[in-house]
Design a protein around this motif. Structure first.
Motif, PDB file in Angstrom:
ATOM      1  N   ILE A 152      39.591 -11.881  21.819  1.00  0.00           N
ATOM      2  CA  ILE A 152      38.588 -12.274  20.824  1.00  0.00           C
ATOM      3  C   ILE A 152      38.492 -13.795  20.754  1.00  0.00           C
ATOM      4  CG2 ILE A 152      38.033 -12.245  18.362  1.00  0.00           C
ATOM      5  CD1 ILE A 152      39.182  -9.464  18.193  1.00  0.00           C
ATOM      6  N   ARG A 153      39.643 -14.484  20.812  1.00  0.00           N
ATOM      7  CA  ARG A 153      39.609 -15.943  20.775  1.00  0.00           C
ATOM      8  C   ARG A 153      38.843 -16.511  21.967  1.00  0.00           C
ATOM      9  NH1 ARG A 153      45.092 -15.772  18.852  1.00  0.00           N
ATOM     10  NH2 ARG A 153      45.850 -16.099  20.982  1.00  0.00           N
ATOM     11  N   GLU A 154      39.063 -15.940  23.134  1.00  0.00           N
ATOM     12  CA  GLU A 154      38.376 -16.448  24.324  1.00  0.00           C
ATOM     13  C   GLU A 154      36.873 -16.181  24.239  1.00  0.00           C
ATOM     14  OE1 GLU A 154      39.597 -18.436  26.639  1.00  0.00           O
ATOM     15  OE2 GLU A 154      41.350 -18.381  25.316  1.00  0.00           O
ATOM     16  N   ALA A 155      36.480 -15.043  23.674  1.00  0.00           N
ATOM     17  CA  ALA A 155      35.056 -14.760  23.505  1.00  0.00           C
ATOM     18  C   ALA A 155      34.433 -15.735  22.513  1.00  0.00           C
ATOM     19  CB  ALA A 155      34.858 -13.308  23.035  1.00  0.00           C
ATOM     20  N   TYR A 156      35.198 -16.119  21.499  1.00  0.00           N
ATOM     21  CA  TYR A 156      34.713 -17.111  20.533  1.00  0.00           C
ATOM     22  C   TYR A 156      34.572 -18.476  21.196  1.00  0.00           C
ATOM     23  CZ  TYR A 156      34.657 -19.942  16.235  1.00  0.00           C
ATOM     24  OH  TYR A 156      34.325 -20.820  15.235  1.00  0.00           O
ATOM     25  N   LEU A 169      36.851 -11.207  11.282  1.00  0.00           N
ATOM     26  CA  LEU A 169      37.847 -10.619  12.181  1.00  0.00           C
ATOM     27  C   LEU A 169      39.253 -11.139  11.899  1.00  0.00           C
ATOM     28  CD1 LEU A 169      35.930 -10.535  15.589  1.00  0.00           C
ATOM     29  CD2 LEU A 169      36.739  -8.569  14.282  1.00  0.00           C
ATOM     30  N   THR A 170      39.370 -12.350  11.340  1.00  0.00           N
ATOM     31  CA  THR A 170      40.702 -12.849  11.000  1.00  0.00           C
ATOM     32  C   THR A 170      41.356 -12.001   9.912  1.00  0.00           C
ATOM     33  OG1 THR A 170      39.796 -14.414   9.366  1.00  0.00           O
ATOM     34  CG2 THR A 170      40.125 -15.222  11.623  1.00  0.00           C
ATOM     35  N   LEU A 171      40.564 -11.222   9.185  1.00  0.00           N
ATOM     36  CA  LEU A 171      41.097 -10.351   8.130  1.00  0.00           C
ATOM     37  C   LEU A 171      41.447  -8.970   8.652  1.00  0.00           C
ATOM     38  CD1 LEU A 171      38.464 -11.175   5.371  1.00  0.00           C
ATOM     39  CD2 LEU A 171      40.619 -12.322   5.817  1.00  0.00           C
ATOM     40  N   ALA A 172      41.045  -8.652   9.867  1.00  0.00           N
ATOM     41  CA  ALA A 172      41.237  -7.311  10.404  1.00  0.00           C
ATOM     42  C   ALA A 172      42.651  -7.131  10.938  1.00  0.00           C
ATOM     43  CB  ALA A 172      40.226  -7.046  11.524  1.00  0.00           C
ATOM     44  N   THR A 173      43.128  -5.872  10.869  1.00  0.00           N
ATOM     45  CA  THR A 173      44.416  -5.556  11.485  1.00  0.00           C
ATOM     46  C   THR A 173      44.255  -5.568  13.003  1.00  0.00           C
ATOM     47  OG1 THR A 173      43.977  -3.178  11.495  1.00  0.00           O
ATOM     48  CG2 THR A 173      44.984  -4.105   9.499  1.00  0.00           C
ATOM     49  N   LYS A 174      45.362  -5.574  13.706  1.00  0.00           N
ATOM     50  CA  LYS A 174      45.301  -5.556  15.168  1.00  0.00           C
ATOM     51  C   LYS A 174      44.614  -4.285  15.656  1.00  0.00           C
ATOM     52  CE  LYS A 174      47.345  -9.451  16.259  1.00  0.00           C
ATOM     53  NZ  LYS A 174      47.336 -10.087  14.941  1.00  0.00           N
ATOM     54  N   ALA A 175      44.864  -3.165  14.973  1.00  0.00           N
ATOM     55  CA  ALA A 175      44.218  -1.910  15.370  1.00  0.00           C
ATOM     56  C   ALA A 175      42.706  -2.000  15.175  1.00  0.00           C
ATOM     57  CB  ALA A 175      44.792  -0.745  14.564  1.00  0.00           C
ATOM     58  N   GLN A 176      42.285  -2.597  14.053  1.00  0.00           N
ATOM     59  CA  GLN A 176      40.849  -2.758  13.809  1.00  0.00           C
ATOM     60  C   GLN A 176      40.228  -3.701  14.835  1.00  0.00           C
ATOM     61  OE1 GLN A 176      41.160  -4.002   9.675  1.00  0.00           O
ATOM     62  NE2 GLN A 176      40.104  -2.146   9.002  1.00  0.00           N
ATOM     63  N   GLN A 177      40.960  -4.766  15.194  1.00  0.00           N
ATOM     64  CA  GLN A 177      40.438  -5.684  16.200  1.00  0.00           C
ATOM     65  C   GLN A 177      40.277  -4.987  17.555  1.00  0.00           C
ATOM     66  OE1 GLN A 177      42.410  -9.534  16.422  1.00  0.00           O
ATOM     67  NE2 GLN A 177      42.921  -9.444  14.244  1.00  0.00           N
ATOM     68  N   LYS A 178      41.235  -4.146  17.916  1.00  0.00           N
ATOM     69  CA  LYS A 178      41.128  -3.419  19.187  1.00  0.00           C
ATOM     70  C   LYS A 178      39.939  -2.459  19.161  1.00  0.00           C
ATOM     71  CE  LYS A 178      46.055  -3.655  20.359  1.00  0.00           C
ATOM     72  NZ  LYS A 178      47.307  -2.876  20.536  1.00  0.00           N
ATOM     73  N   ALA A 179      39.731  -1.794  18.008  1.00  0.00           N
ATOM     74  CA  ALA A 179      38.595  -0.878  17.893  1.00  0.00           C
ATOM     75  C   ALA A 179      37.277  -1.644  17.988  1.00  0.00           C
ATOM     76  CB  ALA A 179      38.672  -0.115  16.570  1.00  0.00           C
ATOM     77  N   TRP A 180      37.233  -2.823  17.356  1.00  0.00           N
ATOM     78  CA  TRP A 180      36.005  -3.630  17.424  1.00  0.00           C
ATOM     79  C   TRP A 180      35.765  -4.127  18.843  1.00  0.00           C
ATOM     80  CZ3 TRP A 180      34.495  -8.572  18.714  1.00  0.00           C
ATOM     81  CH2 TRP A 180      33.234  -8.953  18.287  1.00  0.00           C
ATOM     82  N   LEU A 181      36.830  -4.534  19.530  1.00  0.00           N
ATOM     83  CA  LEU A 181      36.691  -4.993  20.912  1.00  0.00           C
ATOM     84  C   LEU A 181      36.153  -3.903  21.820  1.00  0.00           C
ATOM     85  CD1 LEU A 181      39.693  -7.274  21.933  1.00  0.00           C
ATOM     86  CD2 LEU A 181      37.265  -7.780  22.079  1.00  0.00           C
ATOM     87  N   ALA A 182      36.563  -2.652  21.566  1.00  0.00           N
ATOM     88  CA  ALA A 182      36.059  -1.545  22.369  1.00  0.00           C
ATOM     89  C   ALA A 182      34.548  -1.409  22.215  1.00  0.00           C
ATOM     90  CB  ALA A 182      36.760  -0.242  21.967  1.00  0.00           C
ATOM     91  N   LEU A 183      34.062  -1.623  20.987  1.00  0.00           N
ATOM     92  CA  LEU A 183      32.616  -1.599  20.762  1.00  0.00           C
ATOM     93  C   LEU A 183      31.948  -2.811  21.404  1.00  0.00           C
ATOM     94  CD1 LEU A 183      32.543  -0.556  16.979  1.00  0.00           C
ATOM     95  CD2 LEU A 183      32.111   0.901  18.953  1.00  0.00           C
ATOM     96  N   PHE A 184      32.596  -3.966  21.281  1.00  0.00           N
ATOM     97  CA  PHE A 184      32.037  -5.215  21.811  1.00  0.00           C
ATOM     98  C   PHE A 184      31.903  -5.167  23.334  1.00  0.00           C
ATOM     99  CE2 PHE A 184      32.792  -9.572  23.427  1.00  0.00           C
ATOM    100  CZ  PHE A 184      31.712 -10.222  22.852  1.00  0.00           C
ATOM    101  N   ASP A 185      32.890  -4.579  24.000  1.00  0.00           N
ATOM    102  CA  ASP A 185      32.877  -4.519  25.465  1.00  0.00           C
ATOM    103  C   ASP A 185      32.117  -3.314  26.003  1.00  0.00           C
ATOM    104  OD1 ASP A 185      34.374  -6.841  25.752  1.00  0.00           O
ATOM    105  OD2 ASP A 185      36.275  -5.767  25.585  1.00  0.00           O
ATOM    106  N   GLY A 186      31.811  -2.344  25.143  1.00  0.00           N
ATOM    107  CA  GLY A 186      31.130  -1.131  25.600  1.00  0.00           C
ATOM    108  C   GLY A 186      29.648  -1.364  25.870  1.00  0.00           C
ATOM    109  N   ASP A 187      29.095  -0.549  26.740  1.00  0.00           N
ATOM    110  CA  ASP A 187      27.675  -0.669  27.090  1.00  0.00           C
ATOM    111  C   ASP A 187      26.781   0.129  26.154  1.00  0.00           C
ATOM    112  OD1 ASP A 187      28.270  -2.279  29.254  1.00  0.00           O
ATOM    113  OD2 ASP A 187      28.544  -0.569  30.608  1.00  0.00           O
ATOM    114  N   ASP A 188      27.329   1.197  25.560  1.00  0.00           N
ATOM    115  CA  ASP A 188      26.490   2.111  24.783  1.00  0.00           C
ATOM    116  C   ASP A 188      26.711   1.999  23.282  1.00  0.00           C
ATOM    117  OD1 ASP A 188      25.549   3.141  27.206  1.00  0.00           O
ATOM    118  OD2 ASP A 188      27.201   4.571  27.312  1.00  0.00           O
TER     119      ASP A 188
END
Length: 616
Positions: A152-156, A169-188
Motif C-alpha cells: 500500500i505504501r508503494e502504491a501511495y 487505511l492507516t486505521l485499518a487492521t492488517k486483515a482489512q488492508q489485505k482484503a482492500w488490497l485484493a479489491l485494489f489489485d483485482g480486475d473485476d
C-alpha cells in the motif's frame, strides 16, 4: 568543492539572486530549524567589491533566517558557503535558478522512511518536529504510514492511491488492508476510496463526535479517533442514533415545558426550509422545529410558523385582535416516529404496485429524468466550448438542427414554455414533478417513448464508450449529419494528417504532387476535392476516419480520443459478454406480466412511426 564558513556580517544578497527584492522573505517555516541546528545546506556566494565580503547568489532565505536568529541572541554565526568564481550576472542568475528550481519536496513515503530511521537512532517526535520546522501532529501523521502494508505504501508513493484513502487505511487492521488490497489489485472488483472506504471499514456512514447532543461521558460505545481528523467519530452508527434520538426527545420535552406551542422533529429525509416559514415569537404561537440530517447533525429552529399561520397572525393584528388570545395550533396527530412508520409502509405498498405496472413506471421514470427528485440528479450534456467557431459549427450542423426540431415538438407536447432551452431541467422543483407525471399518464405509450428518447439524447455523455456502442448499433451515417466547414479546415493543422486526408479524397497522385506544399495549400486542395471546384472531381459523402463508426486513425502516433473510446467499448463488451445463456431466462420471461410483452411490441414500432407522430 570547498565549503567555507563565512561570518554573517560579511555577507549580503546579490542583485543576481532570483529571490532578490526589497521585502524580506518569510522564514517562519525554517527559522526553528536554523535556531536549533544552524544552516546545514550551503549557500552559493561570489566575491564582491569589498575585500573579504561576499554576495549571496543562492540562499537568501537561509541568510535572513540566520539574521533573525542573531536578533534572538545567537552570537558569532557563520554560514557554510560555496564560493563561485567571478563571472557575469547571467552566470550568477543561472546558479540561483538551478539551486532554487531543482529542489523538490520528498514524497510522504520517503519522509516516513527518513523519520523512521531518525526514531531508530534515538530522535523523539519533538526532536524531529523542531529540526524540520513541523508540528508534532504533522510528524505523527507521517509516522502513521508505518501502520500500512508495504504494498500500500508503494502504491501511495506511485500516486496510485490518494491521500484521503491513505488516511483511512492507516486505521485499518492488517486483515482489512489485505482484503482492500485484493479489491485494489483485482480486475473485476472496485476498491472503495475516500469516505466510501471509511464506511467500508467501520460499517455505514461515519458520524462525527461533534454531532452528538448527548453527554459523551455517558456514552459507552466505541469512538474511533485518528491523527488526521480533529475529532473522532462513532464506530457504531446505530448506537449513536439511539442515544441521539433519546436526547432529541428530552430537548423536545423541555421546549414544551418552557411554553412553546409545539415542537416538530424534521427527519433526515425531509428538509426544513426557512423560506416556507415565518418568524414568530413564543407568545404568538411560534413553534420549534428540530431538523436532523443524515450526518447526525441537529439544528434547532426556534420561533417559526408556516406562511399560512403567519398570514393569519398578521390579519388578526390588523383587525386589532389580541394574537396571544388566538387559539393555538393543534398539536400534530402523529409523532415524528409514527409518521415515518406510516410513510415507509405506504412507500413499500406503492413501490410493489409500481413494479407491477411498467407502463406507469416508465412515465414516472421519464418525469424524474426531466424534473429530478430528492434522489435523482440528471445533467444535460453541454454543447458549448470556449471556441466560438466550434460553437457555431455545432449549432448550425444538420444533426443539431434536426434534434432541436424534435425537442421543440416534445416541449410543446408537454405544455412547457416555448422558450425553454431543454426538456430536462437540472434544477429540481418539488412542485413540478406531480403535474408532469399526470401529463405523461395522459399520453400514449409511443409518445412517452419519444419523450424519453429526447431526454436520453439530451443527457447522453459526450466522448463516452456508450457513444461508440450506440453509433454501431444504430448504424449512424455521419455523412448525413456532417460536411466539412470552415471551422474544420481551420482546426486541421497537422501536415501528415492533412496529406493522408488529401490522398483519401483526391487520390494518391494528388497527395504526392502536393506533399511539399504548405499546409494551407493542402487544405485548399482538400476543399476543392470535396466541393468539386477548380476542376477537381467532387468526392461525395466523405467524413474523416475519426468521425466514422467505428472510428480509425490516419497515423500510428495515437492520441485519437474516439479510437480509444471505441477500443474501450470493445474491451468492455468482450469482458461482459456471457459465455452461456442463462438457463433460468425462459422461466423468468414467463413470470413477467403480460403488459411487459406489449411494451416490447410498442418499442419495436417506435422507429417506424416516430416521424409521423411528431409531425402531427
Amino acid at each position: 568543492m570547498q565549503i567555507d564558513q563565512i561570518p554573517l556580517d560579511r555577507l549580503s544578497v546579490s542583485k543576481a539572486n532570483m529571490r532578490q527584492g526589497k521585502k524580506p522573505p518569510d522564514v517562519a517555516d525554517i527559522l526553528p530549524s536554523v535556531i536549533r541546528r544552524g544552516v546545514i545546506s550551503p549557500l552559493f556566494v561570489r566575491p564582491n567589491c569589498a575585500d573579504g565580503h561576499f554576495e549571496i547568489v543562492a540562499g537568501k532565505r537561509r541568510y535572513h533566517a540566520s539574521l533573525e536568529a542573531a536578533k534572538q541572541g545567537q552570537d558569532d554565526i557563520t554560514l557554510p558557503c560555496i564560493v563561485l568564481a567571478d563571472g557575469d550576472d547571467a552566470d550568477a542568475l543561472e546558479v540561483s535558478m538551478i539551486e532554487n528550481m531543482l529542489r523538490q519536496a520528498p514524497d510522504p513515503v520517503t519522509q516516513w522512511e527518513s523519520y523512521t530511521r531518525l526514531v531508530k537512532e534515538g530522535r523523539t517526535v519533538d526532536d524531529i518536529a523542531a529540526t524540520f520546522a513541523l508540528t508534532e501532529l504533522q510528524v505523527k501523521r507521517i509516522l502513521a504510514l508505518g501502520n500500512l502494508l508495504p504494498r500500500i505504501r508503494e502504491a501511495y508513493r506511485a500516486e496510485e492511491i490518494d491521500a484521503e484513502t491513505i488516511r483511512h487505511l492507516t486505521l485499518a487492521t492488517k486483515a482489512q488492508q489485505k482484503a482492500w488490497l485484493a479489491l485494489f489489485d483485482g480486475d473485476d472488483a472496485y476498491a472503495p476510496r475516500g469516505s466510501q472506504l471509511k464506511a467500508w471499514l467501520f460499517g455505514g456512514g461515519a458520524i462525527s463526535v461533534k454531532a452528538a447532543l448527548f453527554d459523551m461521558a455517558d456514552y459507552s460505545g466505541q469512538i474511533v479517533t485518528n491523527l488526521f481528523e480533529e475529532d473522532g467519530y462513532f464506530a457504531d452508527s446505530d448506537a449513536f442514533w439511539a442515544a441521539q434520538q433519546t436526547e432529541i426527545e428530552k430537548r423536545k420535552a423541555q421546549y414544551l415545558e418552557d411554553g412553546w406551542s409545539a415542537v416538530e422533529i424534521v427527519p433526515p429525509q425531509n428538509h426544513f426550509s426557512t423560506w416556507e416559514h415565518e418568524k414568530a415569537p413564543k407568545r404568538k404561537g411560534g413553534r420549534v422545529y428540530i431538523a436532523v440530517n443524515n450526518r447526525g447533525e441537529v439544528t434547532f429552529h426556534e420561533g417559526y410558523v408556516t406562511q399560512k399561520e403567519g398570514q393569519r397572525l398578521r390579519k388578526a393584528e390588523a383587525e386589532g385582535k389580541d394574537v396571544t388570545a388566538l387559539p393555538k395550533m393543534a398539536r400534530p396527530e402523529l409523532t415524528t416516529t409514527l409518521a415515518t412508520y406510516v410513510d415507509l409502509h405506504r412507500h413499500a405498498a406503492v413501490r410493489a404496485e409500481l413494479a407491477n405496472h411498467p407502463s406507469v413506471a416508465l412515465r414516472v421514470m421519464v418525469a424524474h429524468a426531466i424534473a429530478g427528485s430528492p434522489l435523482w440528479k440528471v445533467e444535460v450534456q453541454s454543447q458549448r466550448t470556449r471556441n466560438d467557431a466550434v460553437n457555431e459549427s455545432i449549432e448550425t450542423c444538420p444533426a443539431e438542427v434536426q434534434f432541436d426540431e424534435r425537442r421543440r415538438a416534445v416541449i410543446a407536447c408537454l405544455g412547457f414554455d416555448p422558450e425553454r432551452l431543454t426538456v430536462a431541467d437540472t434544477t429540481y422543483a418539488r412542485c413540478s414533478i406531480g403535474p408532469l407525471v399526470e401529463r405523461l399518464l395522459e399520453l400514449p405509450d409511443l409518445v412517452v417513448m419519444e419523450v424519453a428518447a429526447v431526454v436520453m439524447a439530451e443527457t447522453l455523455a459526450m466522448g463516452s464508450e456508450l457513444i461508440e456502442t450506440l453509433g454501431i448499433h444504430l448504424s449512424v451515417d455521419m455523412a448525413r449529419y456532417w460536411t466539412a466547414d470552415a471551422t474544420f479546415y481551420d482546426l486541421l493543422r497537422d501536415r501528415e494528417v492533412a496529406t493522408a486526408i488529401l490522398a483519401e479524397v483526391g487520390g494518391e497522385a494528388v497527395a504526392s504532387a502536393n506533399a511539399a506544399e504548405k499546409g494551407k495549400t493542402i487544405k485548399g486542395v482538400i476543399a476543392d476535392c470535396l466541393s468539386g471546384e477548380n476542376g477537381r472531381p467532387k468526392t461525395e459523402r466523405w467524413v474523416p476516419r475519426w468521425m466514422a463508426f467505428p472510428p480509425s486513425a490516419y497515423t500510428t502516433r495515437g492520441g485519437v480520443a474516439t479510437v480509444k473510446a471505441a477500443e474501450r467499448a470493445r474491451w468492455i463488451a468482450e469482458q461482459e459478454r456471457p459465455d452461456e445463456p442463462d438457463p433460468d431466462a425462459p422461466a423468468i420471461a414467463a413470470a413477467l406480466p403480460a403488459d411487459v410483452d406489449e411494451a416490447e411490441t410498442v418499442v419495436s414500432q417506435v422507429p417506424e412511426e416516430a416521424d409521423e407522430r411528431l409531425a402531427a
